[in-house]
Scaffold this active site. Structure first.
Site, mmCIF file in Angstrom:
data_model
loop_
_atom_site.group_PDB
_atom_site.id
_atom_site.type_symbol
_atom_site.label_atom_id
_atom_site.label_comp_id
_atom_site.label_asym_id
_atom_site.label_seq_id
_atom_site.Cartn_x
_atom_site.Cartn_y
_atom_site.Cartn_z
ATOM 1 N N GLY A 96 0.787 -1.235 0.000
ATOM 2 C CA GLY A 96 0.000 0.000 0.000
ATOM 3 C C GLY A 96 0.816 1.281 0.000
ATOM 4 O O GLY A 96 1.844 1.366 0.645
ATOM 5 N N SER A 97 0.365 2.311 -0.722
ATOM 6 C CA SER A 97 1.158 3.514 -0.883
ATOM 7 C C SER A 97 0.353 4.594 -1.597
ATOM 8 O O SER A 97 -0.876 4.535 -1.650
ATOM 9 C CB SER A 97 2.437 3.188 -1.653
ATOM 10 O OG SER A 97 2.148 2.299 -2.721
#
Length: 204
Positions: free
Chosen positions: A163-164
């Site tokens: 995730g980012s």
């Protein structure tokens, strides 16, 4: 069609699977968890082909539009990538890579305002920028390009493990009237148009 994966996907998946097999000596359930985790990792690293947006600015990432704001006379659009999104990033516009800058920082949740202080990789093109921002768990940003490369819209430019967030700072010619998305919209890398390009409209 053969499924593609971002670099390192198979490596992490195999390591997880092997670890599960070795741990199965202690408990048979470990092998099951190893298979589940390795399959999940491959899902994180999937890299599907995309139909590139024929006009306008393409999204740099899969996910949800989390920020749309004016920043020093240029529009900034941020896309938050959850753990279930494709994490391969694509070029929003055609251009030459002028500079790539790595900036160390914190590891806050990617959907929080504080994430702008996180570790990030800024890719400056001739008149716009893409900023890849690591989340609290995603601590590895992998660029696919180098300074001086000529990139076409929709080309793969890198990926962030797990995730980012990916931001694009549009060229100065773009205004809010050109926007095609708003906060909360779901977008897809290379495929979803974020904004109409006024230069293209003038050429019609």
């Amino acid at each position: 069609m053969q499924t593609q994966f971002a670099p390192d996907g198979w490596k992490y998946a195999i390591l997880t699977f092997v670890a599960g097999v070795l741990a199965s000596i202690i408990t048979p359930l470990a092998a099951v968890f190893g298979i589940i985790f390795s399959t999940s990792i491959l899902a994180f690293y999937r890299d599907p082909d995309r139909q590139i947006a024929p006009i306008g600015v393409a999204s740099p990432a899969d996910g949800t539009v989390s920020v749309v704001r004016d920043e020093g006379g240029q529009l900034r659009i941020a896309v938050y990538m959850s753990a279930t999104n494709v994490h391969v990033n694509r070029a929003p516009l055609t251009g030459r890579v002028n500079e790539i800058t790595h900036r160390p920082g914190a590891y806050k949740l990617a959907f929080s305002k504080e994430s702008e202080n996180n570790e990030q990789l800024q890719i400056d093109f001739e008149d716009y920028s893409v900023i890849l921002i690591a989340g609290w768990f995603a601590r590895r940003i992998h660029p696919y390009i180098e300074e001086g490369d000529r990139i076409s819209k929709g080309d793969r430019i890198g990926h962030i493990s797990f995730g980012s967030r990916a931001d694009v700072i549009l060229p100065p010619r773009f205004t809010e009237e050109d926007l095609a998305v708003e906060v909360g919209d779901t977008v897809y890398a290379g495929q979803t148009m974020l904004a109409f390009d006024p230069d293209e409209e003038e050429c019609e």
